[in-house]
Design a protein around this motif. Structure first.
Motif, PDB file in Angstrom:
ATOM      1  N   MET A  59     -38.466  58.609 -40.353  1.00  0.00           N
ATOM      2  CA  MET A  59     -37.643  57.938 -39.361  1.00  0.00           C
ATOM      3  C   MET A  59     -37.426  56.477 -39.712  1.00  0.00           C
ATOM      4  SD  MET A  59     -35.816  58.556 -36.781  1.00  0.00           S
ATOM      5  CE  MET A  59     -36.342  60.255 -36.796  1.00  0.00           C
ATOM      6  N   ALA A  60     -38.418  55.859 -40.370  1.00  0.00           N
ATOM      7  CA  ALA A  60     -38.271  54.463 -40.792  1.00  0.00           C
ATOM      8  C   ALA A  60     -37.155  54.315 -41.808  1.00  0.00           C
ATOM      9  CB  ALA A  60     -39.594  53.951 -41.374  1.00  0.00           C
ATOM     10  N   LEU A  61     -36.904  55.391 -42.580  1.00  0.00           N
ATOM     11  CA  LEU A  61     -35.842  55.361 -43.587  1.00  0.00           C
ATOM     12  C   LEU A  61     -34.492  55.804 -43.027  1.00  0.00           C
ATOM     13  CD1 LEU A  61     -37.799  57.018 -46.553  1.00  0.00           C
ATOM     14  CD2 LEU A  61     -37.298  54.593 -46.259  1.00  0.00           C
ATOM     15  N   THR A  62     -34.511  56.498 -41.893  1.00  0.00           N
ATOM     16  CA  THR A  62     -33.294  57.112 -41.360  1.00  0.00           C
ATOM     17  C   THR A  62     -32.642  56.294 -40.253  1.00  0.00           C
ATOM     18  OG1 THR A  62     -34.212  59.304 -41.853  1.00  0.00           O
ATOM     19  CG2 THR A  62     -32.354  59.206 -40.322  1.00  0.00           C
ATOM     20  N   ALA A  63     -33.452  55.830 -39.299  1.00  0.00           N
ATOM     21  CA  ALA A  63     -32.917  55.216 -38.081  1.00  0.00           C
ATOM     22  C   ALA A  63     -32.766  53.706 -38.218  1.00  0.00           C
ATOM     23  CB  ALA A  63     -33.817  55.543 -36.899  1.00  0.00           C
ATOM     24  N   GLU A  64     -31.814  53.178 -37.479  1.00  0.00           N
ATOM     25  CA  GLU A  64     -31.649  51.730 -37.350  1.00  0.00           C
ATOM     26  C   GLU A  64     -32.146  51.238 -36.000  1.00  0.00           C
ATOM     27  OE1 GLU A  64     -27.738  50.217 -38.447  1.00  0.00           O
ATOM     28  OE2 GLU A  64     -27.334  52.119 -39.468  1.00  0.00           O
ATOM     29  N   HIS A  65     -32.079  52.111 -35.016  1.00  0.00           N
ATOM     30  CA  HIS A  65     -32.469  51.751 -33.645  1.00  0.00           C
ATOM     31  C   HIS A  65     -33.482  52.771 -33.148  1.00  0.00           C
ATOM     32  CE1 HIS A  65     -31.547  49.256 -30.100  1.00  0.00           C
ATOM     33  NE2 HIS A  65     -31.937  50.319 -29.400  1.00  0.00           N
ATOM     34  N   ALA A  89     -40.005  51.162 -25.500  1.00  0.00           N
ATOM     35  CA  ALA A  89     -39.210  50.222 -26.296  1.00  0.00           C
ATOM     36  C   ALA A  89     -37.810  50.770 -26.500  1.00  0.00           C
ATOM     37  CB  ALA A  89     -39.874  49.963 -27.648  1.00  0.00           C
ATOM     38  N   ASP A  90     -36.843  49.882 -26.515  1.00  0.00           N
ATOM     39  CA  ASP A  90     -35.438  50.187 -26.814  1.00  0.00           C
ATOM     40  C   ASP A  90     -34.960  49.043 -27.693  1.00  0.00           C
ATOM     41  OD1 ASP A  90     -32.778  50.806 -26.922  1.00  0.00           O
ATOM     42  OD2 ASP A  90     -32.455  50.901 -24.756  1.00  0.00           O
ATOM     43  N   THR A  91     -35.094  49.200 -29.009  1.00  0.00           N
ATOM     44  CA  THR A  91     -34.928  48.060 -29.906  1.00  0.00           C
ATOM     45  C   THR A  91     -34.641  48.536 -31.325  1.00  0.00           C
ATOM     46  OG1 THR A  91     -36.078  46.064 -30.723  1.00  0.00           O
ATOM     47  CG2 THR A  91     -37.400  48.010 -30.412  1.00  0.00           C
ATOM     48  N   SER A  92     -34.352  47.603 -32.217  1.00  0.00           N
ATOM     49  CA  SER A  92     -34.143  47.964 -33.619  1.00  0.00           C
ATOM     50  C   SER A  92     -35.479  48.317 -34.262  1.00  0.00           C
ATOM     51  CB  SER A  92     -33.498  46.805 -34.379  1.00  0.00           C
ATOM     52  OG  SER A  92     -34.424  45.737 -34.531  1.00  0.00           O
ATOM     53  N   VAL A  93     -35.430  49.068 -35.358  1.00  0.00           N
ATOM     54  CA  VAL A  93     -36.655  49.431 -36.072  1.00  0.00           C
ATOM     55  C   VAL A  93     -37.398  48.181 -36.520  1.00  0.00           C
ATOM     56  CG1 VAL A  93     -37.575  50.592 -38.119  1.00  0.00           C
ATOM     57  CG2 VAL A  93     -35.704  51.645 -36.835  1.00  0.00           C
ATOM     58  N   ARG A  94     -36.666  47.204 -37.058  1.00  0.00           N
ATOM     59  CA  ARG A  94     -37.299  45.987 -37.558  1.00  0.00           C
ATOM     60  C   ARG A  94     -38.003  45.218 -36.439  1.00  0.00           C
ATOM     61  NH1 ARG A  94     -39.174  45.597 -41.769  1.00  0.00           N
ATOM     62  NH2 ARG A  94     -40.974  45.115 -40.485  1.00  0.00           N
ATOM     63  N   GLY A 121     -46.043  45.279 -41.525  1.00  0.00           N
ATOM     64  CA  GLY A 121     -46.559  46.534 -40.996  1.00  0.00           C
ATOM     65  C   GLY A 121     -45.560  47.668 -41.177  1.00  0.00           C
ATOM     66  N   SER A 122     -46.023  48.878 -40.983  1.00  0.00           N
ATOM     67  CA  SER A 122     -45.167  50.062 -41.080  1.00  0.00           C
ATOM     68  C   SER A 122     -44.782  50.528 -39.685  1.00  0.00           C
ATOM     69  CB  SER A 122     -45.910  51.186 -41.812  1.00  0.00           C
ATOM     70  OG  SER A 122     -47.001  51.642 -41.024  1.00  0.00           O
ATOM     71  N   LEU A 123     -43.771  51.382 -39.628  1.00  0.00           N
ATOM     72  CA  LEU A 123     -43.372  51.972 -38.351  1.00  0.00           C
ATOM     73  C   LEU A 123     -44.520  52.779 -37.769  1.00  0.00           C
ATOM     74  CD1 LEU A 123     -41.322  52.669 -36.168  1.00  0.00           C
ATOM     75  CD2 LEU A 123     -40.430  54.471 -37.654  1.00  0.00           C
ATOM     76  N   GLU A 124     -45.255  53.461 -38.628  1.00  0.00           N
ATOM     77  CA  GLU A 124     -46.390  54.252 -38.153  1.00  0.00           C
ATOM     78  C   GLU A 124     -47.447  53.371 -37.503  1.00  0.00           C
ATOM     79  OE1 GLU A 124     -49.298  56.270 -40.939  1.00  0.00           O
ATOM     80  OE2 GLU A 124     -48.227  58.020 -40.153  1.00  0.00           O
ATOM     81  N   ASP A 125     -47.781  52.240 -38.135  1.00  0.00           N
ATOM     82  CA  ASP A 125     -48.766  51.314 -37.565  1.00  0.00           C
ATOM     83  C   ASP A 125     -48.299  50.801 -36.195  1.00  0.00           C
ATOM     84  OD1 ASP A 125     -50.341  51.579 -39.821  1.00  0.00           O
ATOM     85  OD2 ASP A 125     -49.489  49.819 -40.811  1.00  0.00           O
TER      86      ASP A 125
END
Length: 341
Positions: free
Chosen positions: A190-196, A207-212, A286-290
């Motif tokens: 999902m970190a590679l696929t999604a922007e939001h 949360a309702d935000t960008s991945v970054r 950090g990673s999306l998983e963390d």
């Protein structure tokens, strides 16, 4: 666009979705994340009119799903790859779907080619692997060339090549201006696929935000630095009030310092001013998983026992008498059956 407003769903005493509100806008892939039991599938089912909300609304292109004249032309969905009748061929299944929404048969072969199932179009869907079933489900979602798409665990059962393919495919659909909502437990993907991201826990919005922004919000800003003058560097950094941890020092990993809440530029300038040689200077994010684990840890409904605790439980548990098989109600006891032989 998908609009969810105050969406609530109760199953008896259980509150599955709790006053949930968010929007999914066109032009980017939106990841829909949450722990098991968070209410993701229930929310998607309510968006698609499969479950009736206890309260609130879910709109697709400004309308409830039930009010869409030809729903497959507006929204496509892949929720359960195995819902296809097992004795229907892939082509027959899609033709039945197309006929229900006034879609020409020619579109069936187009989407079969699009998902790579042309060679097995005449085979029964019951014999498909999970990965092939996922592709057939994706073909059904695309049948009406809709502007809104919902996918629940779309890479489940796909091989690595298929995962990369569907990632790029969903990004291409979003780049065409479509609305794409994807639920998945594969956070690295999902970190590679999604922007939001829309993240929920126990039916509520987290949360309702960008991945970054989501990752930055939950992650420490750290810098890894190595130097042959490690002690002098440590003293310099702590004198600046920075928090410093030493890492490594094993046969395969030379000692290094991890510096919290600083930047590579600041540390590099301090070292240069003091004449300290640096062999490595790298910022670590950090990673999306963390970030996901940190922000949703207290929202997990089902917790497993750690391996160490589980083993300790086996070691300390008192010996138990083996359970004896129980005779089902209405059957004679085993000894009576033996006596009657």
């Amino acid at each position: 666009m998908i609009e969810v407003r105050g969406l609530t769903k109760r199953y008896g005493p259980t509150l599955a979705v709790d006053d949930l509100s968010f929007q999914v806008r066109p032009g980017s892939v939106t990841g829909f994340l949450g722990p098991n039991g968070a209410g993701k599938s229930t929310t998607m089912r309510m968006i698609l009119g499969l479950d009736r909300p206890t309260a609130g609304t879910a709109l697709i292109a400004g309308k409830p799903y039930r009010d869409l004249d030809h729903p497959l032309r507006t929204v496509g969905a892949l929720l359960d790859a195995k819902w296809v009748h097992p004795n229907r061929s892939a082509r027959s299944h899609l033709r039945w779907m197309a006929a229900s929404n006034g879609i020409p048969d020619s579109r069936v072969d187009e989407v079969l080619a699009l998902v790579g199932l042309t060679e097995v179009a005449g085979k029964k869907a019951g014999g498909f692997s999970l990965g092939m079933s996922q592709r057939l489900g994706l073909a059904g979602a695309l049948l009406g060339d809709p502007q809104v798409l919902l996918f629940d665990e779309p890479v489940n059962g796909l091989d690595p090549e298929g995962i990369v393919w569907i990632r790029k495919f969903m990004q291409r659909l979003a780049a065409e201006g479509r609305t794409v909502l994807v639920s998945s437990h594969l956070l690295s993907e999902m970190a590679l696929t999604a922007e939001h991201l829309v993240v929920i826990g126990r039916g509520r919005l987290i949360a309702d935000t960008s991945v970054r922004e989501f990752v930055d919000r939950a992650s420490e800003s750290v810098v890894r630095v190595r130097s042959p003058q490690l002690e002098a560097l440590r003293s310099l950094l702590t004198a600046q009030g920075l928090t410093v941890r030493e890492e490594g020092g094993t046969t395969h990993d030379k000692p290094s310092l991890t510096v919290l809440d600083s930047t590579t530029e600041a540390i590099g300038e301090l070292a240069a001013q003091s004449g300290i040689v640096l062999h490595e200077l790298a910022g670590q994010t950090g990673s999306l998983e963390d970030a996901f684990m940190k922000l949703t840890g207290d929202q997990v409904q089902y917790h497993g026992t750690g391996a160490a605790e589980l083993l300790e439980g086996f070691r300390t548990a008192p010996a138990q008498t083996p359970l004896q098989p129980q005779t089902p109600p209405g059957y004679p006891p085993a000894h009576a059956k033996e006596a009657g032989r």
